[in-house]
Write a protein that holds these residues in place. Sequence first.
Motif, mmCIF file in Angstrom:
data_model
loop_
_atom_site.group_PDB
_atom_site.id
_atom_site.type_symbol
_atom_site.label_atom_id
_atom_site.label_comp_id
_atom_site.label_asym_id
_atom_site.label_seq_id
_atom_site.Cartn_x
_atom_site.Cartn_y
_atom_site.Cartn_z
ATOM 1 N N HIS A 286 -14.501 -54.013 -0.250
ATOM 2 C CA HIS A 286 -13.595 -53.906 -1.395
ATOM 3 C C HIS A 286 -13.309 -52.454 -1.737
ATOM 4 C CE1 HIS A 286 -11.721 -54.418 -5.256
ATOM 5 N NE2 HIS A 286 -12.677 -53.714 -5.826
ATOM 6 N N ALA A 287 -14.348 -51.677 -1.994
ATOM 7 C CA ALA A 287 -14.189 -50.271 -2.363
ATOM 8 C C ALA A 287 -15.540 -49.591 -2.215
ATOM 9 C CB ALA A 287 -13.681 -50.125 -3.798
ATOM 10 N N GLY A 288 -15.479 -48.269 -2.048
ATOM 11 C CA GLY A 288 -16.691 -47.475 -2.033
ATOM 12 C C GLY A 288 -17.707 -47.963 -1.020
ATOM 13 N N SER A 289 -18.928 -48.226 -1.477
ATOM 14 C CA SER A 289 -20.025 -48.603 -0.588
ATOM 15 C C SER A 289 -20.194 -50.110 -0.452
ATOM 16 C CB SER A 289 -21.337 -47.986 -1.098
ATOM 17 O OG SER A 289 -21.597 -48.429 -2.425
ATOM 18 N N ASP A 290 -19.204 -50.875 -0.867
ATOM 19 C CA ASP A 290 -19.285 -52.327 -0.776
ATOM 20 C C ASP A 290 -19.535 -52.761 0.674
ATOM 21 O OD1 ASP A 290 -18.935 -55.076 -1.531
ATOM 22 O OD2 ASP A 290 -16.909 -54.979 -0.698
ATOM 23 N N VAL A 291 -20.511 -53.643 0.877
ATOM 24 C CA VAL A 291 -20.860 -54.147 2.208
ATOM 25 C C VAL A 291 -20.487 -55.624 2.270
ATOM 26 C CG1 VAL A 291 -22.691 -54.525 3.887
ATOM 27 C CG2 VAL A 291 -22.742 -52.492 2.413
ATOM 28 N N GLU A 292 -19.445 -55.931 3.016
ATOM 29 C CA GLU A 292 -18.955 -57.310 3.067
ATOM 30 C C GLU A 292 -19.967 -58.273 3.674
ATOM 31 O OE1 GLU A 292 -14.305 -57.812 3.298
ATOM 32 O OE2 GLU A 292 -15.051 -56.763 5.062
ATOM 33 N N ALA A 293 -20.821 -57.775 4.565
ATOM 34 C CA ALA A 293 -21.785 -58.653 5.224
ATOM 35 C C ALA A 293 -22.741 -59.304 4.234
ATOM 36 C CB ALA A 293 -22.580 -57.870 6.263
ATOM 37 N N ALA A 294 -22.808 -58.770 3.031
ATOM 38 C CA ALA A 294 -23.701 -59.340 2.020
ATOM 39 C C ALA A 294 -23.162 -60.641 1.450
ATOM 40 C CB ALA A 294 -23.923 -58.324 0.895
ATOM 41 N N TYR A 295 -21.869 -60.892 1.591
ATOM 42 C CA TYR A 295 -21.304 -62.099 0.999
ATOM 43 C C TYR A 295 -20.284 -62.804 1.900
ATOM 44 C CZ TYR A 295 -17.837 -58.540 -0.358
ATOM 45 O OH TYR A 295 -16.948 -57.500 -0.360
ATOM 46 N N ARG A 296 -20.088 -62.297 3.125
ATOM 47 C CA ARG A 296 -19.188 -62.959 4.070
ATOM 48 C C ARG A 296 -19.920 -63.185 5.387
ATOM 49 N NH1 ARG A 296 -13.509 -60.477 4.848
ATOM 50 N NH2 ARG A 296 -12.987 -62.664 5.246
ATOM 51 N N SER A 297 -19.625 -64.273 6.031
ATOM 52 C CA SER A 297 -20.335 -64.628 7.255
ATOM 53 C C SER A 297 -19.821 -63.820 8.439
ATOM 54 C CB SER A 297 -20.158 -66.117 7.545
ATOM 55 O OG SER A 297 -18.814 -66.380 7.937
ATOM 56 N N PRO A 298 -20.643 -63.661 9.492
ATOM 57 C CA PRO A 298 -20.177 -62.979 10.705
ATOM 58 C C PRO A 298 -18.927 -63.624 11.291
ATOM 59 C CG PRO A 298 -22.562 -63.221 10.757
ATOM 60 C CD PRO A 298 -22.077 -64.018 9.583
ATOM 61 N N ALA A 299 -18.836 -64.946 11.219
ATOM 62 C CA ALA A 299 -17.656 -65.633 11.759
ATOM 63 C C ALA A 299 -16.394 -65.238 10.999
ATOM 64 C CB ALA A 299 -17.861 -67.146 11.701
ATOM 65 N N GLU A 300 -16.502 -65.125 9.681
ATOM 66 C CA GLU A 300 -15.339 -64.728 8.874
ATOM 67 C C GLU A 300 -14.895 -63.312 9.218
ATOM 68 O OE1 GLU A 300 -15.809 -67.090 4.648
ATOM 69 O OE2 GLU A 300 -17.193 -65.435 5.049
ATOM 70 N N LEU A 301 -15.853 -62.415 9.362
ATOM 71 C CA LEU A 301 -15.514 -61.025 9.666
ATOM 72 C C LEU A 301 -14.907 -60.906 11.060
ATOM 73 C CD1 LEU A 301 -18.667 -59.296 8.138
ATOM 74 C CD2 LEU A 301 -16.383 -59.455 7.150
ATOM 75 N N THR A 302 -15.437 -61.667 12.032
ATOM 76 C CA THR A 302 -14.884 -61.641 13.382
ATOM 77 C C THR A 302 -13.460 -62.188 13.395
ATOM 78 O OG1 THR A 302 -17.079 -61.901 14.358
ATOM 79 C CG2 THR A 302 -15.196 -62.496 15.737
ATOM 80 N N ALA A 303 -13.217 -63.235 12.621
ATOM 81 C CA ALA A 303 -11.868 -63.809 12.544
ATOM 82 C C ALA A 303 -10.879 -62.792 11.982
ATOM 83 C CB ALA A 303 -11.889 -65.073 11.689
ATOM 84 N N ASP A 304 -11.313 -62.000 11.021
ATOM 85 C CA ASP A 304 -10.437 -60.960 10.478
ATOM 86 C C ASP A 304 -10.068 -59.937 11.548
ATOM 87 O OD1 ASP A 304 -10.322 -62.088 7.995
ATOM 88 O OD2 ASP A 304 -11.566 -60.592 6.987
ATOM 89 N N HIS A 305 -11.044 -59.532 12.353
ATOM 90 C CA HIS A 305 -10.763 -58.530 13.386
ATOM 91 C C HIS A 305 -9.757 -59.053 14.404
ATOM 92 C CE1 HIS A 305 -13.358 -55.189 12.322
ATOM 93 N NE2 HIS A 305 -14.320 -56.053 12.012
#
Length: 706
Positions: A286-305
């Motif tokens: 989202h901003a700054g030091s926000d780490v998406e892996a803390a609240y989104r699954s690896p599958a979701e992040l891979t789908a975004d890429h």
Amino acid sequence: MTAAGELDERFVAAVRALPGPAPRSRGAGRRVDDDLLLRYFDAQMQSRHLDFAARAVQERGEGFYTISSAGHESNAALGLSTRVTDPALLHYRSGGFYAARASLVEGSTPIRDVLAGCAASTLDPISAGRHKVFGNAELNILPQTSTIASHFPRAVGIALALPRMERLGLDAAWPTDSVVVCSFGDASANHSTAVGAMNAAAYCRHRGLPLRLLLVCEDNGVGISVPTPAGWLERALSSYPGIEYRAVDGADPVAMLAAAADAIDTVRASRAPLVLHVRTVRFLGHAGSDVEAAYRSPAELTADHARDPLVGTARELVARGVLDPAAALDRYERMRDAVASVADSLRRPPRLRSAAEVMRPFESSLVRIDDDPHPAGEPLTLARAVTRTLGQLLEEDPRTCVFGEDVGVKGGVYGITRGLQERFGRLRVFDTLLDEQTVLGFALGSAVAGMLPIPEIQYLAYLHNAEDQLRGEAASLAFFSDGRYRNPMVVRIAGLPYQRGFGGHFHNDDSVAVLRDIPGLVLAVPSAPATAGALLRSCLALAREEGRVCVYLEPIALYHRRDLYEDGDGLWQQVPDAAGLAPGSVRTYGDGDDVLVVTFGNGVPMSLRAVRRAGVAATVLDLQWLSPLPTAALLGCARGFERVVVVDETRRSGGVAEAVVAALAEDSPHRRITRITSRDSYVPLGPAAAYVLVSEDEIVRVLRDR
């Protein structure tokens, strides 16, 4: 590896793996030429590398703010499809749009602009180091701070104002056929401000008003950490009558460029609002030091890429044979070098160096106001004095307009605007829908477009659900644009207590703390018919000459008062003073030297009566200006007094008297100061109000206590 490093490597790997050109028929019938696609790619790459550089600048201790545009670079299509003269109020992930629009203006420096903003440098072309925002007056991009959806009402206001100004024959800040672009995120679409503005746009369209407004929802599927429910935005955004809805996949560069161009052309030709729902992804959190892996699954992040818009554009260019993978990556690396070179040049950049520099947009040089060119000879009530002055101001300047709920044919709840619509027409005196955010939003839009709006908020209590339009948009615009954009306006508000036989706290609101707490906002309160017109005229002069946001708070209980001491004496009907009334000036009554009574609004006639009843030698001082407080004039009067009584009809906590007493005590610690205020309570209905409001008897008791 950092998230930025991973995103960078994924892009490089994806482009290297692209197959060679497809048959030329691939692009048949698709209305995007190769040159436009290349320029789109360049803007996207610039935005991506600026995101990387912003983090690098922050890591070396020279940057202060990062919020990524990565994944949203498809908004570059809007920057390329709109005219440079189309005003844009943008989502904070609009790096692609900024780069694309800047590419249309020779001599622009978008890389330096964005990095200077990240570094809080005075080289930033819009805020001059006050905040990291996308904005540039040369590019007609108005700066937006982070208040969620607060820019929506202004966008509607600009779109409504431009055709109105055309009909009035007034010069506007932008061409009257401009398309106003307002972009926002999927989570912001749920905010009440956004919903209210969408409703206002639909309402105005239903009434047949021209409204060239393109609303762009950049939907990455998550608001900070909360997923947007599947299908919700499609249903919500397509439900507004009169607003066409279209959707497009931002990962498809050809579809995105075509959809952006078609939407702009449709809005410009039809003069009707349109929603373009762009499906995007979000990289780097989202901003700054926000780490998406803390609240989104690896599958979701891979789908975004898999839906990276830069990869999509590179794929299309390679498929067309415009670039091969190596050339695409070479172009990508050259953009990296260009951004890095500018970032290196901004080591130890110039920054704001004093409070005076930070606050420069709030400075005022207006020390004299012209005299009233229409002196009056008959005694008037305060209501008639305000009505008379409004008519004069409308007559003197064709840019002035008056609007709000019920101000047209009815003339307002208290008749203050009665007869003005008949004299000046429905384009300049008109009713709005029942929504204070929309009233202020139209004021914001018409003001920045070049008009001099005088909106009316029907009651002070009704302001509070829309107050952020003054705090987050109106008063902040000059600050965050370093004075390049301003909102000249005078907001008339009926308020304060002592209205009998009606209302309760909604119609007898005695709180002004929220207004006094807004930097740069001017707050004036008339009390007497003699000076009410001069005070209103001063507010409009501040708006016209300095672009100031002024609030003119009218005491309802004094509107139709005629008497002061006794029934029938007619002493509170007064001939309006012809003399101008400078900002920061005060007015005094009497010349007694035993006690100085400092007050304002309803407190002025109450204190005058109390002084007579108490039999003391007193001077009554009317502050007139509550923000900025007229401290110099106040202290100048007070220095001849050992005793001061402050009569404040607002509440004890957060009331006006707190600042007055502080100024008096700091000036002379040995001065005897007494504070009389209303209680920390809402104002109840009926006779019970007397228990919580300042009373004349209470003032008399304090004055007699020597």
